[in-house]
Write a protein that holds these residues in place. Structure first.
Motif, PDB file in Angstrom:
ATOM      1  N   MET A   1       0.837  -1.216   0.000  1.00 36.17           N
ATOM      2  CA  MET A   1       0.000   0.000   0.000  1.00 36.17           C
ATOM      3  C   MET A   1       0.871   1.266   0.000  1.00 36.17           C
ATOM      4  SD  MET A   1      -3.552   1.014   0.943  1.00 36.17           S
ATOM      5  CE  MET A   1      -4.321  -0.461   1.386  1.00 36.17           C
ATOM      6  N   GLY A   2       2.137   1.137   0.337  1.00 40.92           N
ATOM      7  CA  GLY A   2       3.038   2.284   0.236  1.00 40.92           C
ATOM      8  C   GLY A   2       2.921   3.265   1.390  1.00 40.92           C
ATOM      9  N   TYR A   3       3.295   4.502   1.096  1.00 44.89           N
ATOM     10  CA  TYR A   3       3.281   5.510   2.151  1.00 44.89           C
ATOM     11  C   TYR A   3       2.956   6.873   1.570  1.00 44.89           C
ATOM     12  CZ  TYR A   3       7.819   7.189   0.510  1.00 44.89           C
ATOM     13  OH  TYR A   3       8.834   7.717  -0.255  1.00 44.89           O
ATOM     14  N   LYS A   4       2.578   7.763   2.473  1.00 43.41           N
ATOM     15  CA  LYS A   4       2.215   9.104   2.054  1.00 43.41           C
ATOM     16  C   LYS A   4       2.803  10.077   3.081  1.00 43.41           C
ATOM     17  CE  LYS A   4      -2.315   9.919   2.104  1.00 43.41           C
ATOM     18  NZ  LYS A   4      -3.668   9.768   1.665  1.00 43.41           N
ATOM     19  N   VAL A   5       3.437  11.144   2.602  1.00 49.69           N
ATOM     20  CA  VAL A   5       3.930  12.180   3.509  1.00 49.69           C
ATOM     21  C   VAL A   5       2.979  13.374   3.391  1.00 49.69           C
ATOM     22  CG1 VAL A   5       5.855  13.697   4.105  1.00 49.69           C
ATOM     23  CG2 VAL A   5       6.307  11.406   3.195  1.00 49.69           C
ATOM     24  N   LEU A   6       2.403  13.772   4.519  1.00 52.86           N
ATOM     25  CA  LEU A   6       1.455  14.880   4.511  1.00 52.86           C
ATOM     26  C   LEU A   6       2.224  16.198   4.540  1.00 52.86           C
ATOM     27  CD1 LEU A   6      -1.228  13.612   7.036  1.00 52.86           C
ATOM     28  CD2 LEU A   6      -1.238  13.424   4.537  1.00 52.86           C
ATOM     29  N   ASP A   7       2.344  16.775   3.379  1.00 54.07           N
ATOM     30  CA  ASP A   7       3.131  17.989   3.234  1.00 54.07           C
ATOM     31  C   ASP A   7       2.212  19.191   3.470  1.00 54.07           C
ATOM     32  OD1 ASP A   7       5.169  19.635   2.647  1.00 54.07           O
ATOM     33  OD2 ASP A   7       5.035  19.396   0.468  1.00 54.07           O
ATOM     34  N   HIS A   8       2.231  19.695   4.704  1.00 49.35           N
ATOM     35  CA  HIS A   8       1.305  20.777   5.052  1.00 49.35           C
ATOM     36  C   HIS A   8       2.079  21.808   5.879  1.00 49.35           C
ATOM     37  CE1 HIS A   8      -1.995  22.894   6.925  1.00 49.35           C
ATOM     38  NE2 HIS A   8      -2.846  22.270   6.131  1.00 49.35           N
ATOM     39  N   PRO A   9       1.972  23.096   5.544  1.00 51.66           N
ATOM     40  CA  PRO A   9       2.773  24.112   6.244  1.00 51.66           C
ATOM     41  C   PRO A   9       2.589  24.114   7.759  1.00 51.66           C
ATOM     42  CG  PRO A   9       1.629  25.070   4.363  1.00 51.66           C
ATOM     43  CD  PRO A   9       1.137  23.669   4.464  1.00 51.66           C
ATOM     44  N   LEU A  10       1.362  23.910   8.239  1.00 48.89           N
ATOM     45  CA  LEU A  10       1.141  23.926   9.686  1.00 48.89           C
ATOM     46  C   LEU A  10       1.830  22.738  10.354  1.00 48.89           C
ATOM     47  CD1 LEU A  10      -2.624  24.903  10.134  1.00 48.89           C
ATOM     48  CD2 LEU A  10      -0.611  26.199  10.870  1.00 48.89           C
ATOM     49  N   ILE A  11       1.735  21.578   9.694  1.00 49.17           N
ATOM     50  CA  ILE A  11       2.374  20.381  10.251  1.00 49.17           C
ATOM     51  C   ILE A  11       3.893  20.583  10.269  1.00 49.17           C
ATOM     52  CG2 ILE A  11       2.825  17.922   9.847  1.00 49.17           C
ATOM     53  CD1 ILE A  11      -0.040  17.649   8.808  1.00 49.17           C
ATOM     54  N   SER A  12       4.449  21.084   9.176  1.00 49.07           N
ATOM     55  CA  SER A  12       5.910  21.292   9.106  1.00 49.07           C
ATOM     56  C   SER A  12       6.367  22.272  10.192  1.00 49.07           C
ATOM     57  CB  SER A  12       6.308  21.870   7.745  1.00 49.07           C
ATOM     58  OG  SER A  12       5.865  21.035   6.740  1.00 49.07           O
ATOM     59  N   HIS A  13       5.616  23.336  10.379  1.00 50.84           N
ATOM     60  CA  HIS A  13       5.983  24.358  11.369  1.00 50.84           C
ATOM     61  C   HIS A  13       5.989  23.766  12.786  1.00 50.84           C
ATOM     62  CE1 HIS A  13       6.168  28.390  13.136  1.00 50.84           C
ATOM     63  NE2 HIS A  13       5.284  27.954  14.015  1.00 50.84           N
ATOM     64  N   LYS A  14       4.943  23.031  13.098  1.00 51.22           N
ATOM     65  CA  LYS A  14       4.830  22.462  14.450  1.00 51.22           C
ATOM     66  C   LYS A  14       5.889  21.374  14.665  1.00 51.22           C
ATOM     67  CE  LYS A  14      -0.086  23.508  14.638  1.00 51.22           C
ATOM     68  NZ  LYS A  14      -0.055  24.499  15.718  1.00 51.22           N
ATOM     69  N   LEU A  15       6.170  20.627  13.605  1.00 55.60           N
ATOM     70  CA  LEU A  15       7.180  19.576  13.727  1.00 55.60           C
ATOM     71  C   LEU A  15       8.570  20.176  13.945  1.00 55.60           C
ATOM     72  CD1 LEU A  15       7.864  16.594  13.714  1.00 55.60           C
ATOM     73  CD2 LEU A  15       7.858  16.655  11.208  1.00 55.60           C
ATOM     74  N   THR A  16       8.834  21.303  13.318  1.00 53.44           N
ATOM     75  CA  THR A  16      10.124  21.976  13.529  1.00 53.44           C
ATOM     76  C   THR A  16      10.274  22.355  15.006  1.00 53.44           C
ATOM     77  OG1 THR A  16      10.150  22.789  11.274  1.00 53.44           O
ATOM     78  CG2 THR A  16      11.555  23.957  12.846  1.00 53.44           C
ATOM     79  N   ILE A  17       9.196  22.839  15.613  1.00 52.64           N
ATOM     80  CA  ILE A  17       9.245  23.175  17.050  1.00 52.64           C
ATOM     81  C   ILE A  17       9.567  21.919  17.855  1.00 52.64           C
ATOM     82  CG2 ILE A  17       7.872  23.964  19.033  1.00 52.64           C
ATOM     83  CD1 ILE A  17       6.300  25.733  17.013  1.00 52.64           C
ATOM     84  N   MET A  18       8.910  20.810  17.517  1.00 48.12           N
ATOM     85  CA  MET A  18       9.143  19.569  18.271  1.00 48.12           C
ATOM     86  C   MET A  18      10.583  19.066  18.137  1.00 48.12           C
ATOM     87  SD  MET A  18       5.737  17.344  17.572  1.00 48.12           S
ATOM     88  CE  MET A  18       6.334  16.027  18.618  1.00 48.12           C
ATOM     89  N   ARG A  19      11.164  19.296  16.975  1.00 48.85           N
ATOM     90  CA  ARG A  19      12.520  18.768  16.728  1.00 48.85           C
ATOM     91  C   ARG A  19      13.570  19.499  17.565  1.00 48.85           C
ATOM     92  NH1 ARG A  19      13.135  15.699  12.014  1.00 48.85           N
ATOM     93  NH2 ARG A  19      11.579  15.946  10.353  1.00 48.85           N
ATOM     94  N   LYS A  20      13.333  20.785  17.877  1.00 50.54           N
ATOM     95  CA  LYS A  20      14.361  21.588  18.549  1.00 50.54           C
ATOM     96  C   LYS A  20      14.684  21.015  19.928  1.00 50.54           C
ATOM     97  CE  LYS A  20      13.743  26.113  18.184  1.00 50.54           C
ATOM     98  NZ  LYS A  20      12.916  27.351  18.134  1.00 50.54           N
ATOM     99  N   GLU A  21      15.974  20.920  20.178  1.00 52.81           N
ATOM    100  CA  GLU A  21      16.461  20.315  21.418  1.00 52.81           C
ATOM    101  C   GLU A  21      15.937  21.029  22.655  1.00 52.81           C
ATOM    102  OE1 GLU A  21      20.886  18.839  22.806  1.00 52.81           O
ATOM    103  OE2 GLU A  21      20.647  20.706  21.675  1.00 52.81           O
ATOM    104  N   ASP A  22      15.781  22.361  22.552  1.00 49.91           N
ATOM    105  CA  ASP A  22      15.404  23.127  23.745  1.00 49.91           C
ATOM    106  C   ASP A  22      13.892  23.307  23.892  1.00 49.91           C
ATOM    107  OD1 ASP A  22      15.093  24.836  21.653  1.00 49.91           O
ATOM    108  OD2 ASP A  22      16.376  26.433  22.430  1.00 49.91           O
ATOM    109  N   THR A  23      13.107  22.615  23.086  1.00 51.52           N
ATOM    110  CA  THR A  23      11.648  22.695  23.248  1.00 51.52           C
ATOM    111  C   THR A  23      11.241  21.992  24.542  1.00 51.52           C
ATOM    112  OG1 THR A  23      11.210  22.902  20.897  1.00 51.52           O
ATOM    113  CG2 THR A  23       9.454  21.926  22.210  1.00 51.52           C
TER     114      THR A  23
END
Ligand code: URA
Length: 207
Positions: free
Chosen positions: A1-23
């Motif tokens: 069935m494969g995979y899908k990446v949900l390319d959405h500006p809000l998701i990308s923005h929030k994920l960037t916050i989560m990735r930061k070490e000091d969050t």
């Protein structure tokens, strides 16, 4: 069935916050909640609906309602962080729990908890785990969920790598994988790079 990446500006923005070490733990948890909700909104486009007759204050009319039961199955423990955000949109969803941990030496999945709703065979099941690394835990969880009878399954992850996607596609070709981001690689400890670190520890503040 494969995979899908949900390319959405809000998701990308929030994920960037989560990735930061000091969050902080609080911001990590809140952003995970919100991303899970946004992902569920996108994924649920293919949910089946059925017609029902209702009466508005003005007339009797035929409108749509969800036709399928929805079951969320977080893989403990980090998957728990995705439940509330989805349940805010789908409040009637039932929740199952699968406990699988990664043996730090052998990297094998060890099962320690399995409690799934009885109606899982006919339900639309979203399996939740923020990180799709080697795919070993996801495959073990999917084995357990299928053994309980589930047939219509999506694996919902925040961050994954091709190694994990390929491992799941190989063992469970009928399961669609939905991701918020596809990362570069795994390191020597099977952490996703650049990733966001240990999702469970960051979510619960255990390290
Ligand atoms: N699990 C995590 O929490 N983080 C990773 O990078 C890989 C697996």
């Amino acid at each position: 069935m494969g995979y899908k990446v949900l390319d959405h500006p809000l998701i990308s923005h929030k994920l960037t916050i989560m990735r930061k070490e000091d969050t902080s733990t609080k911001d990590f948890r809140e952003n995970l909640d919100e991303i899970a909700g946004l992902m569920a909104y996108e994924i649920s486009r293919d949910l089946e609906t059925e017609d029902i007759e209702i009466k508005t204050p003005l007339k009797v009319t035929t409108k749509k309602k969800l036709a399928e039961e929805i079951i969320l199955v977080p893989i403990l423990r980090a998957g728990l962080g995705m439940v509330d955000g989805i349940r805010a949109l789908i409040p009637n969803a039932k929740i199952g729990h699968i406990g699988v941990y990664r043996d730090e030496e052998t990297f094998e999945a060890k099962e320690y908890f399995n409690k799934l709703p009885e109606s899982i065979a006919d339900a639309y099941v979203m399996v939740l785990d923020p990180m799709l690394a080697t795919g070993v835990s996801a495959n073990a969880a999917l084995d357990m969920i299928k053994a309980a009878g589930a047939k219509k399954i999506k694996l919902v992850c925040l961050v994954g790598v091709m190694q994990g996607i390929e491992a799941v596609n190989k063992k469970h070709p009928d399961v669609e994988i939905v991701l918020a981001a596809l990362d570069e690689k795994l390191d020597e400890n099977n952490y996703i790079v650049p990733g966001l670190g240990d999702a469970g520890d960051r979510l619960f503040g255990t390290k």
